[in-house]
Design an enzyme around this catalytic site. Structure first.
Site, PDB file in Angstrom:
ATOM      1  CB  SER A  46     -35.334  72.304   4.185  1.00 34.06           C
ATOM      2  OG  SER A  46     -35.138  73.217   3.123  1.00 34.06           O
ATOM      3  CE  LYS A  47     -28.250  68.755   6.536  1.00 28.85           C
ATOM      4  NZ  LYS A  47     -28.687  67.393   6.786  1.00 28.85           N
ATOM      5  NE  ARG A  48     -34.145  70.511  -1.567  1.00 27.74           N
ATOM      6  CZ  ARG A  48     -35.452  70.310  -1.710  1.00 27.74           C
ATOM      7  NH1 ARG A  48     -36.160  71.064  -2.513  1.00 27.74           N
ATOM      8  NH2 ARG A  48     -36.043  69.353  -1.052  1.00 27.74           N
ATOM      9  CB  SER A  49     -34.337  77.006   2.759  1.00 23.70           C
ATOM     10  OG  SER A  49     -34.134  76.481   4.053  1.00 23.70           O
ATOM     11  N   GLY A  50     -30.862  76.736   2.759  1.00 24.32           N
ATOM     12  CA  GLY A  50     -29.578  77.387   3.030  1.00 24.32           C
ATOM     13  C   GLY A  50     -29.469  78.073   4.376  1.00 24.32           C
TER      14      GLY A  50
END
Ligand code: GLU
Length: 487
Positions: free
Chosen positions: A258-262
């Site tokens: 995900s985007k959040r996991s960078g």
């Protein structure tokens, strides 16, 4: 064996960043082509005008450039199969022509159903509780005259694939083998939209065929639609390309990246201080493995060794720790000049004093895993944090504590005041003489000095090397401050 030249394509939709999964497809397509001296083509799939993102095409070009995945054909390199942008292909009338051919064959039909009618069909629910919209073939029963009257009246329409309600369709994937689906399970998908654009579902078939593509690599989210594509190939009497659908890439918690996991996009990784070659190397191993246990590959070595038959079906786990390690290996192997150029902005983030930045860069080259590690590792060259804990002077193995450190610092201060040669070697010799006179271990002296000079338990340089970088005046200032702190 066929003698056809291998032609693969990377077919991104310009919808934003280059996701790791997309880059893996591009890489594998590139490797399959290059392994056989074939052609790697770039096709821009921009038929979904609603998802189009300004600047996304530039990101695609930049990423291919940075990763070394040079395309042989594409919008900017005509190889005789253009146009290479789907919106431009549409203007040539190619999709409409083939859609009409399908209508002639009874494999497709015009559909004039409006939104309201389609909404009312949404009654079925699948096991996840999601509504399934299967079109009910309402417009298939329109007579030729009715269709023509509607068209003449300018009624908006789509063109749908006509999938029979009986029988089944089988499609072959290199990894997943034969996949058979009952036709009744398949929706009459839209081939041409009301705006005249083809859907991906239609365009990918028409384009892969007319552009002579031999191998298609893509994410397995397309696997379930592939039987429908197979029906299109069969309807036209075309041979379908070899399909390789790749398993999902998950994060360490087995969740979709995900985007959040960078680590979902190539740009994110580059921004985080990873280097393109390492990312490419790492991504090559997300699902593929060589015959031996090698892990470090240049792009040329990948071209030589890559074999798509060795791709695994199980989900590939994106292991950030592993990528960091690999990136560190690439950094170690870099020539100093390009390393320095890339490191400089990170050094400048924290160093404004007139210090030898090259020297500072040298201290970290073999220690960092990503360039983003640099600032935190070297900030002490700029200044010692005021509030560092004096507990740091205590080191069991070195047999030091605050009291012994105070003595060492007080003893060595006048020696360092005397010293004029502030090169690492000269300083080391001078301090070694003190170590010998005192009959103590080297660490007993160097530990407190390094702590006083850095305020840190871990530094990329030893005490005398730090002195060399920051110079005499600053060295003495820091030692005096430490004496005061410990007193
Ligand atoms: N445009 C599609 C995507 O970006 C391409 C899929 C394919 O390779 O066929 O997902």
């Amino acid at each position: 064996m066929s003698t056809t030249k291998i032609r693969t394509r990377y077919a991104p939709s310009p919808t934003g960043k280059m996701h790791v999964g997309n880059l893996r497809s591009a890489l594998y397509e590139f490797l399959i082509a290059k392994h056989e001296d074939g052609v790697f083509m770039l096709r821009i799939e921009d038929t979904d005008q609603e998802r189009f993102v300004e600047g996304a095409t530039e990101i695609i070009y930049r990423t291919l450039e940075l990763t070394g995945l040079k395309h042989d054909e594409g919008p900017d390199k005509d190889g005789g199969y253009g146009p290479y942008v789907q919106s431009e292909r549409m203007k040539t009338g190619i999709y409409m022509k083939y859609a009409k051919e399908l209508i002639e064959k009874g494999e497709a039909y015009y559909c004039f159903c409006d939104k309201e009618r389609l909404e009312s069909l949404k009654t079925q629910v699948d096991e996840d509780g999601k509504t399934v919209t299967m079109y009910d073939k309402h417009c298939l029963s329109l007579s030729k005259e009715e269709v023509e009257a509607n068209l003449a009246a300018g009624k908006p329409f789509v063109i749908r694939q006509n999938i029979p309600n009986e029988g089944s369709t089988t499609f072959h994937d290199e990894l997943y083998g034969d996949i058979t689906v009952d036709n009744v399970e398949m929706d009459d998908m839209i081939l041409i939209k009301t705006d005249g654009y083809p859907t991906y579902n239609f365009a990918n078939v028409v384009d892969d065929h007319t552009m002579n593509i031999t191998h298609v690599v893509r994410g397995n989210e397309y696997l379930s639609s592939s039987p429908k594509y197979q029906r299109l190939y069969d309807a036209f009497g075309w041979e379908s390309p070899v399909y390789v659908h790749l398993p999902l890439i998950t994060d360490e918690n087995h969740k979709k990246l995900s985007k959040r996991s960078g680590h979902s996009s190539f740009e994110d990784l580059i921004e985080q201080g990873f280097i393109a070659e390492a990312v490419v190397n790492y991504i090559a191993l997300l699902g593929w493995s060589p015959e031996d246990n090698r892990e470090i590959f240049t792009l040329d070595e990948l071209i030589r060794d890559f074999d798509y038959h060795r791709i695994s079906k199980s989900p590939a786990v994106f292991d950030m720790g592993k990528l960091r390690w690999m990136n560190g290996e690439y950094i170690k192997a870099m020539d100093f000049e390009p390393f320095y150029e890339r490191a400089l902005p990170y050094i400048r983030e924290v160093i404004t004093a007139p210090l030898d930045l090259k020297h500072i860069a040298e201290t970290v080259k073999s220690r960092i895993e990503t360039f983003a590690d640099i600032p935190e590792m070297i900030d002490f060259f700029q200044a010692v944090p005021d509030d560092y804990d004096t507990e740091m002077y205590t080191h069991k193995k070195m047999k030091t504590d605050a009291a012994t450190s105070l003595k060492v610092l007080t003893d060595t201060l006048p020696i360092l005041e005397e010293q004029s040669d502030y090169s690492n070697d000269a300083l080391y010799q001078t301090l070694s003489a003190y170590v010998e006179r005192e009959g103590v271990k080297t660490g007993y002296v160097m530990w407190p000095l390094r702590t006083a000079l850095s305020g840190k338990a871990v530094t990329p340089a030893g005490a005398t090397e730090i002195m060399e970088v920051i110079g005499k005046e600053e060295t003495l200032k820091r030692i005096r401050a430490a004496i005061e702190k410990l007193s």
